[in-house]
Design a protein around this motif. Structure first.
Motif, short mmCIF file in Angstrom:
data_model
loop_
_atom_site.label_atom_id
_atom_site.label_comp_id
_atom_site.label_asym_id
_atom_site.label_seq_id
_atom_site.Cartn_x
_atom_site.Cartn_y
_atom_site.Cartn_z
N HIS A 131 1.07 -1.24 0.31
CA HIS A 131 0.00 -0.22 0.25
C HIS A 131 0.99 1.37 -0.21
O HIS A 131 2.30 0.94 0.20
N ASP A 132 0.80 2.41 0.03
CA ASP A 132 0.83 3.12 -0.38
C ASP A 132 0.21 4.74 -0.18
O ASP A 132 -0.32 4.86 0.89
N CYS A 133 -0.61 5.68 -1.13
CA CYS A 133 -1.25 6.19 -1.27
C CYS A 133 -2.91 6.43 -0.61
O CYS A 133 -2.91 7.30 0.27
N ARG A 134 -2.59 5.27 -0.69
CA ARG A 134 -4.13 4.65 -0.09
C ARG A 134 -5.17 5.85 -0.11
O ARG A 134 -6.81 6.23 0.50
N GLY A 174 -6.57 5.26 -3.18
CA GLY A 174 -6.85 5.25 -5.49
C GLY A 174 -5.81 6.10 -6.64
O GLY A 174 -6.38 5.67 -7.82
N ILE A 175 -4.87 6.12 -6.53
CA ILE A 175 -3.78 6.94 -7.19
C ILE A 175 -2.99 6.27 -7.36
O ILE A 175 -1.93 6.46 -8.67
N CYS A 176 -2.26 5.24 -7.45
CA CYS A 176 -0.73 5.27 -7.00
C CYS A 176 -0.96 3.94 -7.65
O CYS A 176 0.50 3.60 -7.96
N GLY A 177 -1.28 2.99 -7.13
CA GLY A 177 -1.56 1.26 -8.23
C GLY A 177 -0.75 0.73 -7.47
O GLY A 177 -0.83 -0.59 -7.43
N THR A 178 -0.55 0.71 -6.14
CA THR A 178 0.54 -0.44 -4.66
C THR A 178 -0.40 -1.56 -4.43
O THR A 178 0.38 -2.58 -4.25
N CYS A 179 -1.19 -1.13 -4.07
CA CYS A 179 -1.98 -2.06 -2.67
C CYS A 179 -2.98 -3.01 -3.94
O CYS A 179 -3.25 -3.00 -5.08
N THR A 181 -10.35 1.17 -5.91
CA THR A 181 -9.06 0.41 -5.70
C THR A 181 -9.45 -0.51 -4.03
O THR A 181 -10.12 -0.51 -3.47
N CYS A 185 -7.88 -0.14 -1.35
CA CYS A 185 -7.82 0.79 -0.60
C CYS A 185 -8.77 2.04 -0.65
O CYS A 185 -9.56 2.80 0.80
N ILE A 192 -3.23 2.82 -13.50
CA ILE A 192 -2.04 3.11 -12.06
C ILE A 192 -1.00 2.14 -12.65
O ILE A 192 -0.90 2.37 -10.89
S1 FES Z 1 -2.21 2.46 -2.60
FE1 FES Z 1 -2.87 3.78 -4.18
S2 FES Z 1 -3.68 2.89 -4.87
FE2 FES Z 1 -4.23 1.90 -3.62
#
Ligand code: FES
Ligand code: HEM
Ligand code: SF4
Lengths: 221, 252
Positions: free
Chosen positions: B58-61, B63-68, B84, B86, B162
């Protein structure tokens, strides 16, 4: 570019995912064109025994053209199967572990998820179908069709296989357009509907023959 | 409102170990919190109890970074459309539900730990051509290069991707074509992407093939699962771009 190999870019393209998918689509298109020609021939049966037999006689009178077409068609089928199975096994390998819960996110249809299996059903049917004609004693086409299809088991098998063909093409025809990059906001819906209509027309007209032989005793006699 | 859930989570402590599902009661969970916050709460409890917390990305939480991303009851990013993980809220679940939570699965996404998979395969595809070459120097005047609104809109639709990998996770063939289609489209549509258009299409598709992703069967699972609603029209455009580059351009 002169590097000793003629059109080696073509080999690279035919090895790529999109290249092989395009071969699937291209061979599928050729098979579709053949199916429509076959369909037009079958439709002669609806005009009675005389018309149907005359059509068959005219077809056979074209002489050497027939084996040429047959060979080309067999080649197209082989290509379609070869690439189809290649993609199928590669796709299996791309996900070595299965999900615990298998769910549909909302895109898949029964037709789309059964493509390799309906394809194989069609293949088995092609063998059966050809055997029914090549191994039969020579008589008129009308008699052959009546002989083969008046057995309910055979007729049922024909109908089952033709439903598999309809399922295969109901996804395949649209899929083919997408693979070849035919996608446009103005035409997408039209393309989708036309593809579905084509597969339903093919299925219905082909299935009509065994149904008529079974249920209309006077058909083709 | 609070709900109680049963969480069946796939645990695996290292890439080479055998994974297994462990079942945990969620305890009372507020329906206002997000899915990842629910996992945070579980992890706090696991830590207190001396069990290794569940690893997830996870990163941005927002919905914009695509990590989760994880697969919830068979659907990447869970049951809500265009959301997403998150941004998925617990109000989408009911009292007593069992949630089976497992990692994205694809040969090209190596599992690292629990729900964490290595998606650097995407970065390797981007490196092959997901860029444009521009002269450095002072910033050009805005609007020097005219772009029609509807083209900019379509490029933006592709650029919304993302890079989360849910399309690969959802695809029955583990194909990456929605991602690659979006990335190729976003640049192919704009004049800035013109000079490298053919080379980009060839290089990105070849890298995608090489990394062991599957082949698109036009099953449309990717666009149904994509949190950004990327359309498969981008796959058709990629097919066009690739075939055009392979057959008509002088790129090898
Ligand atoms: S944590 Fe960044 S999109 Fe879900
Ligand atoms: C007359 C018969 C047939 C017709 C008209 C037909 C047509 C098509 C079409 C149009 C497609 C779509 C290609 C695409 O997605 O771009 C397709 C896909 C496919 N066909 Fe056939 N086909 C026929 C017979 C067969 C046979 C005999 C097999 C044998 C195994 C087969 C196996 C497949 C498979 C596996 C696919 C899916 C390929 C993929 O998407 O990865 N088909 N077919
Ligand atoms: S296309 Fe959608 S699902 Fe695939 S990586 Fe991009 S945002 Fe995620």
């Amino acid at each position: 570019m002169r590097n000793g190999v003629i059109m080696h870019w073509l080999a690279a393209t035919l090895k790529s995912s999109i290249g092989r998918k395009s071969v699937m689509a291209g061979s599928g298109l050729l098979l579709a064109i053949f199916l429509f020609a076959h369909l037009a021939g079958n439709a002669m049966a609806f005009f009675g025994r005389a018309t149907f037999d005359a059509y068959a006689a005219r077809l056979h009178a074209t002489g050497p053209l027939i084996p040429v077409f047959e060979t080309a068609l067999a080649l197209v089928v082989l290509i379609h199967i070869y690439f189809g199975l290649g993609l199928f096994f590669e796709n299996l390998a791309a996900r070595p572990s299965r999900y615990e819960v298998v769910a549909n996110s909302g895109g898949q249809t029964f037709a789309s998820m059964t493509m390799p299996y309906t394809g194989l059903l069609i293949l088995v049917f092609i063998f059966h179908h050809l055997a029914g004609f090549y191994l039969a004693d020579s008589s008129t086409v009308s008699d052959l069709v009546r002989q083969n299809l008046s057995r309910p088991v055979t007729a049922a098998y024909y109908i089952f296989s033709l439903l598999a063909l309809t399922l295969h093409t109901s996804h395949g025809f649209w899929s083919m357009t997408q693979t070849l990059g035919l996608s446009h906001p103005k035409y997408d819906l039209l393309i989708e509907r036309l593809a579905l209509a084509a597969s339903i027309v093919i299925g219905t007209v082909f299935i009509l023959i065994p149904v008529l032989v079974l249920f209309r005793p006077g058909f083709l006699s | 409102m609070k709900i109680n859930l049963t969480l069946k989570i796939r645990r695996q402590s290292s890439p080479d170990e055998k994974g297994q599902f462990r079942t945990y009661p969620s305890g009372p969970i507020s329906t206002d919190i997000s899915f990842l916050e629910m996992l945070d709460i579980l992890n706090e409890r696991l830590t207190r109890e001396g069990e290794e917390p569940v690893a997830f990305d996870h990163d941005c939480r927002e919905g914009i970074c695509g990590t989760c991303g994880a697969v919830v009851n068979g659907i990447p990013h869970g049951p809500a459309k265009k959301t997403t993980l998150c941004q998925l809220h617990m109000r989408h679940f009911r009292e007593g539900d069992t949630l089976v939570i497992e990692p994205f699965r694809a040969r090209a996404f190596k599992l690292e730990k629990d729900l964490v998979v290595d998606r650097s395969a995407f970065d390797r595809i981007i490196r092959e051509g997901g860029y444009v070459s521009v002269n450095t120097g002072s910033a050009p005047e805005a609007n020097t290069i005219p772009v029609p609104q509807n083209i900019a809109e379509q490029a933006m639709n592709g650029a919304e991707c993302i890079g989360c990998g849910a399309c690969v996770a959802a695809c029955p063939n583990a194909s990456a074509m929605l991602f690659v289609g979006a990335k190729i489209s976003q640049l192919a549509l704009l004049p800035q992407g013109g000079p490298e258009r053919s080379r980009r299409a060839l290089a990105m598709v070849r890298k995608m093939d090489e990394l062991g992703f599957g082949n698109c069967g036009n099953e449309r699972e990717c666009e149904a699962a994509c949190p950004k609603g990327i359309s498969i029209r981008n796959i058709a455009r990629m097919n066009r771009e690739f075939l055009r580059a392979a057959i008509c351009s002088d790129e090898e």
